[in-house]
Design an enzyme around this catalytic site. Sequence first.
Site, PDB file in Angstrom:
ATOM      1  N   PRO A 343       0.856  -1.202   0.000  1.00 40.14           N
ATOM      2  CA  PRO A 343       0.000   0.000   0.000  1.00 40.14           C
ATOM      3  C   PRO A 343       0.881   1.236   0.000  1.00 40.14           C
ATOM      4  O   PRO A 343       1.783   1.357   0.819  1.00 40.14           O
ATOM      5  CB  PRO A 343      -0.795  -0.138   1.310  1.00 40.14           C
ATOM      6  CG  PRO A 343       0.020  -1.039   2.173  1.00 40.14           C
ATOM      7  CD  PRO A 343       0.780  -1.941   1.264  1.00 40.14           C
ATOM      8  N   GLN A 397      -5.891  -1.486   4.068  1.00 41.09           N
ATOM      9  CA  GLN A 397      -5.047  -1.195   5.229  1.00 41.09           C
ATOM     10  C   GLN A 397      -5.668  -0.055   6.024  1.00 41.09           C
ATOM     11  O   GLN A 397      -6.003   0.988   5.472  1.00 41.09           O
ATOM     12  CB  GLN A 397      -3.625  -0.813   4.805  1.00 41.09           C
ATOM     13  CG  GLN A 397      -2.695  -0.658   5.996  1.00 41.09           C
ATOM     14  CD  GLN A 397      -1.272  -0.294   5.598  1.00 41.09           C
ATOM     15  OE1 GLN A 397      -0.996   0.856   5.242  1.00 41.09           O
ATOM     16  NE2 GLN A 397      -0.364  -1.254   5.648  1.00 41.09           N
ATOM     17  N   CYS A 428       3.557   2.983  10.642  1.00 44.59           N
ATOM     18  CA  CYS A 428       3.646   4.301  10.010  1.00 44.59           C
ATOM     19  C   CYS A 428       4.541   5.220  10.835  1.00 44.59           C
ATOM     20  O   CYS A 428       4.313   5.405  12.027  1.00 44.59           O
ATOM     21  CB  CYS A 428       2.258   4.904   9.855  1.00 44.59           C
ATOM     22  SG  CYS A 428       2.284   6.567   9.158  1.00 44.59           S
ATOM     23  N   HIS A 497       8.799  -4.273   7.942  1.00 43.61           N
ATOM     24  CA  HIS A 497       9.647  -3.333   7.206  1.00 43.61           C
ATOM     25  C   HIS A 497      10.972  -3.251   7.948  1.00 43.61           C
ATOM     26  O   HIS A 497      10.996  -2.933   9.134  1.00 43.61           O
ATOM     27  CB  HIS A 497       8.975  -1.965   7.142  1.00 43.61           C
ATOM     28  CG  HIS A 497       9.703  -0.969   6.303  1.00 43.61           C
ATOM     29  ND1 HIS A 497       9.155   0.245   5.951  1.00 43.61           N
ATOM     30  CD2 HIS A 497      10.919  -0.997   5.731  1.00 43.61           C
ATOM     31  CE1 HIS A 497      10.024   0.919   5.208  1.00 43.61           C
ATOM     32  NE2 HIS A 497      11.107   0.180   5.069  1.00 43.61           N
ATOM     33  N   GLY A 531      11.411  -3.998   2.088  1.00 40.70           N
ATOM     34  CA  GLY A 531      12.505  -3.034   2.111  1.00 40.70           C
ATOM     35  C   GLY A 531      13.515  -3.236   1.009  1.00 40.70           C
ATOM     36  O   GLY A 531      14.195  -4.274   0.950  1.00 40.70           O
ATOM     37  N   ALA A 555       7.558  -2.152  -2.704  1.00 41.61           N
ATOM     38  CA  ALA A 555       6.987  -0.825  -2.459  1.00 41.61           C
ATOM     39  C   ALA A 555       7.540   0.187  -3.454  1.00 41.61           C
ATOM     40  O   ALA A 555       7.073   0.283  -4.589  1.00 41.61           O
ATOM     41  CB  ALA A 555       7.255  -0.404  -1.010  1.00 41.61           C
ATOM     42  N   ARG A 556       8.585   0.934  -3.039  1.00 42.84           N
ATOM     43  CA  ARG A 556       9.084   1.993  -3.919  1.00 42.84           C
ATOM     44  C   ARG A 556       9.657   1.462  -5.224  1.00 42.84           C
ATOM     45  O   ARG A 556       9.663   2.157  -6.240  1.00 42.84           O
ATOM     46  CB  ARG A 556      10.136   2.819  -3.172  1.00 42.84           C
ATOM     47  CG  ARG A 556       9.545   3.775  -2.166  1.00 42.84           C
ATOM     48  CD  ARG A 556      10.621   4.422  -1.319  1.00 42.84           C
ATOM     49  NE  ARG A 556      11.322   3.433  -0.525  1.00 42.84           N
ATOM     50  CZ  ARG A 556      12.579   3.543  -0.123  1.00 42.84           C
ATOM     51  NH1 ARG A 556      13.274   4.592  -0.467  1.00 42.84           N
ATOM     52  NH2 ARG A 556      13.132   2.611   0.608  1.00 42.84           N
TER      53      ARG A 556
END
Length: 690
Positions: A343, A397, A428, A497, A531, A555-556
């Site tokens: 997400p 989420q 977060c 993460h 990660g 993710a990124r």
Amino acid sequence: MDGASTEPVETKLPGDLPSSKADTVHLKPEELIAKAIAPVKREYIRTPPIRPCSNACNDGVSEKKAIVSNVVKEKKSKRQLKRERQQEQKSALHLCPEVAKTGNISSCRYDSNCRFSHDLEAFKGQKPADLEGNCPFMSLKGPCPYGLACRFSGTHKDGFLAESLSVQENSSEINGLNKNVQKLLWKNKMSYPNADAQLKLLGLLNNSKAKKVEVKEEGDQAVLNTFQATDENGDNEAGNDSVEVECSPKVPAKEDYVDDALAVDDLQPLKKAKPLVEEEICSNERDNGLNSMEKDIEKSCTQSDVLETTPTNKLCTDVDLSLKLHPREKKLIDFRGKLYLAPLTTVGNLPFRRVCKVLGADITCGEMAMCTNLLQGQASEWALLRRHSSEDLFGVQICGAYPDTVARTVELIDQECTVDFIDINMGCPIDIVVNKGAGSSLLTKPMRMKNIIQAASGMVDKPVTVKVRTGYFEGRNRVDSLIADIRHWGASAVTIHGRSRQQRYSKLADWDYIYQCARKAPEGLQVVGNGDVFSYLDWNKHKSDCSELSTCMIARGSLIKPWIFTEMKEQRHWDISSGERLDILKDFVRFGLQHWGSDGKGVETTRHFLLEWLSYTYRYIPVGLLDIIPQGLNWRPPSYFGRNDLETLLASDSAADWIRISEMLLGKVPAGFTFAPKHKSNAYDRAENG
């Protein structure tokens, strides 16, 4: 945000890049990598273009400050934004949706009381020219839901306006917020019998009245407190809303706060609903990073945590003790070996997820939604739960600070949405979330974590998963000591993460610690690592180094190159051409117009999110241009030429060039258009944004 974040690894300004061609040409590829600079082949390196700046910039520091300051938009108050919206509605361009759909001014049931314009001739006279291409709804069943307001209306076939069809049916999207439910949430009259029974069973209500979402009354009109969870820069896009178009009478009392909730730039910090017992992170946890984790946890487990764990023998006798499902009775999802798209705040919207599904993603998850906003009926927050029919394995989420808030949100989602799993964000790192007791703050409150997971998992048969970081403070990891308890509390899977809250997104993820946690995980708890996964080699390494790891979350890496999913399935480095990359952007635009709308507002919303995404894709360096492959996620791309003009344009770090790319796909930008990415990882000047 953690698991929902698009925060870059490093903040980069022009001064951070090599100042001349010689800076990189005379270094070996290994030396460049040691400096976190991508080893681009020498023949493609070029001198970075000079960014214009005002004459007031006399030194490097002031120059950077001036460049950044030129792209900061002026904040407008709620009143200003509302007045602008009302003025816009009086314009002939703000045509009534019903009239636009049918082409008949008598089709609107509100007639002269409608707050939209019914002047068809004036609308046609002022409407901008159609965009190139076909209407994005022509490939779907039914007519275009925007009718005459569509920016591609010239391509509508005969009889295209004959029938009215909603956006949701047209684009195969589900999980829209029911209007009747939304009104109950606005009036604070929604009941949560299962959640309240589960909270009583766990002793979390303290024999007191069930907490309700706070609503202020002003005369006869209820005015909702609309608060948004924000990203690192303090704003979250309410533009993610794909609300069903509906006309309504002039200035209806209940409609006003719909508009307020949908204001894109008028967002406030998250307001926490008043807890049963106040509990805050003690200041020592924030100010003194040298205190031991044991002291942090001891201080966080205050008297309120003791009150929250009232023995069950004191509960009311009418509680259904069979309500809670045993973890083995829950429906299970096998994450093992599947490609999991994380997400992602702002950029992880539904059109982007559709692109990733086409390119090979197996599991998708909606952007992080705040529980308090969902319970207040905010349409912009509920839009984050929308699901497309192509998302065959989909989760949402949520993020909350207290078990009652989370439990009621879970019950609401279970009733109103079709999802395969519910993920609770406990990682977060954003200040505004952490300071309210949610996100990474929960890592210092194991009793609160327990109560939230138990309350959420005990009342639904869907799997409940958890997203965490390694710990709150750097160097003091915490998850390994909680991993067994997380399964006992009822979670089916945990995503770790490999960074602490204090670390944010700096340095590389600690995969050795992720492996350690995976090996300690009890049977039945799937562990997902997260990660710096940026190639199929990264994926293979993590899977081979730790067989206990179920899968890796991407993710990124997916933001920079969404075809990473194709590379993983085909086990190759894809030297994708610039034309193929442009085709992916075209798919995103088509999906975006179907989601946000093909009228003027929908086109500009699609452009905004396209530009946000382009602020990441430029970091990709084509495989054929690198001396060493694969590209590392922490490598900074130097200024270089592509193998053709389009590849060079896609590699530009200039916001002006991103706008040019958007104009290739969505036509010219409006007069006075400006853009600055939310993560602010790049610097821009007035000329680039003017």
